[in-house]
Motif scaffolding. Structure first.
Motif, PDB file in Angstrom:
ATOM      1  N   LEU A   4       0.847  -0.943   0.092  1.00 30.30           N
ATOM      2  CA  LEU A   4      -0.090  -0.222   0.084  1.00 30.30           C
ATOM      3  C   LEU A   4       1.015   1.213  -0.213  1.00 30.30           C
ATOM      4  CD1 LEU A   4      -2.753  -1.148   2.981  1.00 30.30           C
ATOM      5  CD2 LEU A   4      -2.836  -1.569   0.090  1.00 30.30           C
ATOM      6  N   VAL A   5       0.710   2.104  -1.142  1.00 35.78           N
ATOM      7  CA  VAL A   5       1.534   3.436  -1.110  1.00 35.78           C
ATOM      8  C   VAL A   5       0.378   4.312  -0.868  1.00 35.78           C
ATOM      9  CG1 VAL A   5       3.083   4.811  -2.426  1.00 35.78           C
ATOM     10  CG2 VAL A   5       3.202   2.215  -2.287  1.00 35.78           C
ATOM     11  N   GLU A   6       0.499   5.559   0.113  1.00 35.34           N
ATOM     12  CA  GLU A   6      -0.046   6.711   0.239  1.00 35.34           C
ATOM     13  C   GLU A   6       0.564   7.555  -0.416  1.00 35.34           C
ATOM     14  OE1 GLU A   6      -0.417   4.561   4.553  1.00 35.34           O
ATOM     15  OE2 GLU A   6       1.135   4.894   2.829  1.00 35.34           O
ATOM     16  N   SER A   7      -0.250   8.741  -0.745  1.00 39.62           N
ATOM     17  CA  SER A   7       0.354  10.167  -1.326  1.00 39.62           C
ATOM     18  C   SER A   7      -0.887  11.097  -0.863  1.00 39.62           C
ATOM     19  CB  SER A   7       0.414   9.816  -2.910  1.00 39.62           C
ATOM     20  OG  SER A   7      -0.715   9.560  -3.571  1.00 39.62           O
ATOM     21  N   GLY A   8      -0.534  12.197  -1.377  1.00 39.38           N
ATOM     22  CA  GLY A   8      -1.329  13.323  -1.343  1.00 39.38           C
ATOM     23  C   GLY A   8      -1.153  14.153   0.086  1.00 39.38           C
ATOM     24  N   GLY A   9      -0.320  13.927   1.110  1.00 41.11           N
ATOM     25  CA  GLY A   9      -0.131  14.828   2.158  1.00 41.11           C
ATOM     26  C   GLY A   9       0.448  15.821   1.732  1.00 41.11           C
ATOM     27  N   ARG A  19      -6.582  15.697  -0.561  1.00 44.28           N
ATOM     28  CA  ARG A  19      -7.253  14.516  -0.828  1.00 44.28           C
ATOM     29  C   ARG A  19      -6.004  13.467  -0.747  1.00 44.28           C
ATOM     30  NH1 ARG A  19      -8.729  12.028  -6.850  1.00 44.28           N
ATOM     31  NH2 ARG A  19     -10.512  10.760  -6.307  1.00 44.28           N
ATOM     32  N   LEU A  20      -6.172  12.416   0.070  1.00 48.13           N
ATOM     33  CA  LEU A  20      -5.032  11.219   0.191  1.00 48.13           C
ATOM     34  C   LEU A  20      -5.533  10.237  -0.601  1.00 48.13           C
ATOM     35  CD1 LEU A  20      -4.569  11.460   4.033  1.00 48.13           C
ATOM     36  CD2 LEU A  20      -3.642  12.880   2.147  1.00 48.13           C
ATOM     37  N   SER A  21      -4.527   9.597  -1.391  1.00 49.25           N
ATOM     38  CA  SER A  21      -4.697   8.330  -1.945  1.00 49.25           C
ATOM     39  C   SER A  21      -3.686   7.066  -1.382  1.00 49.25           C
ATOM     40  CB  SER A  21      -4.440   8.698  -3.616  1.00 49.25           C
ATOM     41  OG  SER A  21      -5.039   9.690  -4.049  1.00 49.25           O
ATOM     42  N   CYS A  22      -4.412   6.026  -1.684  1.00 49.92           N
ATOM     43  CA  CYS A  22      -3.694   4.865  -1.243  1.00 49.92           C
ATOM     44  C   CYS A  22      -3.837   4.184  -2.396  1.00 49.92           C
ATOM     45  CB  CYS A  22      -4.248   4.153  -0.050  1.00 49.92           C
ATOM     46  SG  CYS A  22      -3.535   2.619   0.638  1.00 49.92           S
ATOM     47  N   ASP A  90      -6.141  17.911  13.254  1.00 52.05           N
ATOM     48  CA  ASP A  90      -6.120  16.991  12.089  1.00 52.05           C
ATOM     49  C   ASP A  90      -4.604  16.701  12.111  1.00 52.05           C
ATOM     50  OD1 ASP A  90      -8.976  18.401  10.470  1.00 52.05           O
ATOM     51  OD2 ASP A  90      -8.918  16.803  11.986  1.00 52.05           O
ATOM     52  N   THR A  91      -3.555  17.464  12.334  1.00 54.08           N
ATOM     53  CA  THR A  91      -2.499  17.255  11.907  1.00 54.08           C
ATOM     54  C   THR A  91      -1.755  15.766  12.584  1.00 54.08           C
ATOM     55  OG1 THR A  91      -1.647  19.718  11.949  1.00 54.08           O
ATOM     56  CG2 THR A  91       0.032  18.013  12.227  1.00 54.08           C
ATOM     57  N   ALA A  92      -1.105  14.959  11.511  1.00 53.74           N
ATOM     58  CA  ALA A  92      -0.875  13.636  12.101  1.00 53.74           C
ATOM     59  C   ALA A  92      -0.364  13.003  10.587  1.00 53.74           C
ATOM     60  CB  ALA A  92      -2.128  12.735  12.530  1.00 53.74           C
ATOM     61  N   VAL A  93       0.508  11.731  10.832  1.00 48.32           N
ATOM     62  CA  VAL A  93       0.620  10.977   9.581  1.00 48.32           C
ATOM     63  C   VAL A  93      -0.585  10.407   9.376  1.00 48.32           C
ATOM     64  CG1 VAL A  93       2.132   9.093   8.872  1.00 48.32           C
ATOM     65  CG2 VAL A  93       3.095  10.850  10.257  1.00 48.32           C
ATOM     66  N   TYR A  94      -1.190  10.194   8.194  1.00 51.19           N
ATOM     67  CA  TYR A  94      -2.162   9.286   7.923  1.00 51.19           C
ATOM     68  C   TYR A  94      -1.758   8.049   7.374  1.00 51.19           C
ATOM     69  CZ  TYR A  94      -4.998  13.067   9.470  1.00 51.19           C
ATOM     70  OH  TYR A  94      -6.054  13.822  10.256  1.00 51.19           O
ATOM     71  N   GLN A 115       2.933   3.148   4.252  1.00 46.09           N
ATOM     72  CA  GLN A 115       4.084   3.582   4.940  1.00 46.09           C
ATOM     73  C   GLN A 115       3.728   5.026   5.594  1.00 46.09           C
ATOM     74  OE1 GLN A 115       3.670   4.088   1.805  1.00 46.09           O
ATOM     75  NE2 GLN A 115       3.740   6.031   1.652  1.00 46.09           N
ATOM     76  N   GLY A 116       2.399   5.490   5.304  1.00 47.82           N
ATOM     77  CA  GLY A 116       1.840   6.725   5.991  1.00 47.82           C
ATOM     78  C   GLY A 116       2.344   8.287   5.224  1.00 47.82           C
ATOM     79  N   THR A 117       1.578   9.114   5.243  1.00 44.28           N
ATOM     80  CA  THR A 117       1.594  10.439   4.620  1.00 44.28           C
ATOM     81  C   THR A 117       1.437  11.271   5.512  1.00 44.28           C
ATOM     82  OG1 THR A 117       1.356  11.829   2.516  1.00 44.28           O
ATOM     83  CG2 THR A 117      -0.500  10.554   3.539  1.00 44.28           C
ATOM     84  N   GLN A 118       2.273  12.459   5.635  1.00 50.83           N
ATOM     85  CA  GLN A 118       2.079  13.405   6.780  1.00 50.83           C
ATOM     86  C   GLN A 118       1.158  14.497   6.251  1.00 50.83           C
ATOM     87  OE1 GLN A 118       3.897  14.025   9.777  1.00 50.83           O
ATOM     88  NE2 GLN A 118       2.071  15.723  10.030  1.00 50.83           N
TER      89      GLN A 118
END
Length: 123
Positions: A4-9, A19-22, A90-94, A115-118
């Protein structure tokens, strides 16, 4: 092996949107539930939203109801998190999670993680 690869942070002002994507690879996850969790510094990982593979139904943490929307594109094997009305809290790693065993709010019940996105929201 599922990846799984997140992006958009990124950095956004309070009231803004992201908008976050996984994106998933390794196998098709259209029948699996998928979710987003967040983890702020010094805090435990917390449930944000889930979209179920079998029905497409969704659930949200009370703190994000009415502001965040989870969705999925099975053709792209991708899940999204639209975040509107962002607040500094809402600040966090998602993190994106896939393949639920039972209790969706419990991070230990999920099999695969990204791996998360900040996400950083300034006041």
């Amino acid at each position: 092996q599922v990846q799984l690869v997140e992006s958009g942070g990124g950095l956004v002002q309070a009231g803004g949107s992201l908008r976050l994507s996984c994106a998933a690879s390794g196998r098709t996850l259209s029948s699996d539930s998928m979710a987003w969790f967040s983890q702020a510094p010094g805090k435990e990982r917390e449930f944000v939203a889930i979209i179920r593979g079998s029905t497409g139904s969704t659930d949200y943490a009370d703190s994000v109801k009415g502001r965040f929307t989870i969705s999925r594109d099975n053709a792209k094997n991708t899940v999204y998190l639209q975040m509107n009305g962002l607040k500094p809290e809402d600040t966090a790693v998602y993190y994106c999670a896939a393949s639920l065993y039972w209790r969706y709010w419990d991070p230990s019940e999920w099999r695969y993680w990204g791996q998360g996105t900040q996400v950083t929201v300034s006041s």
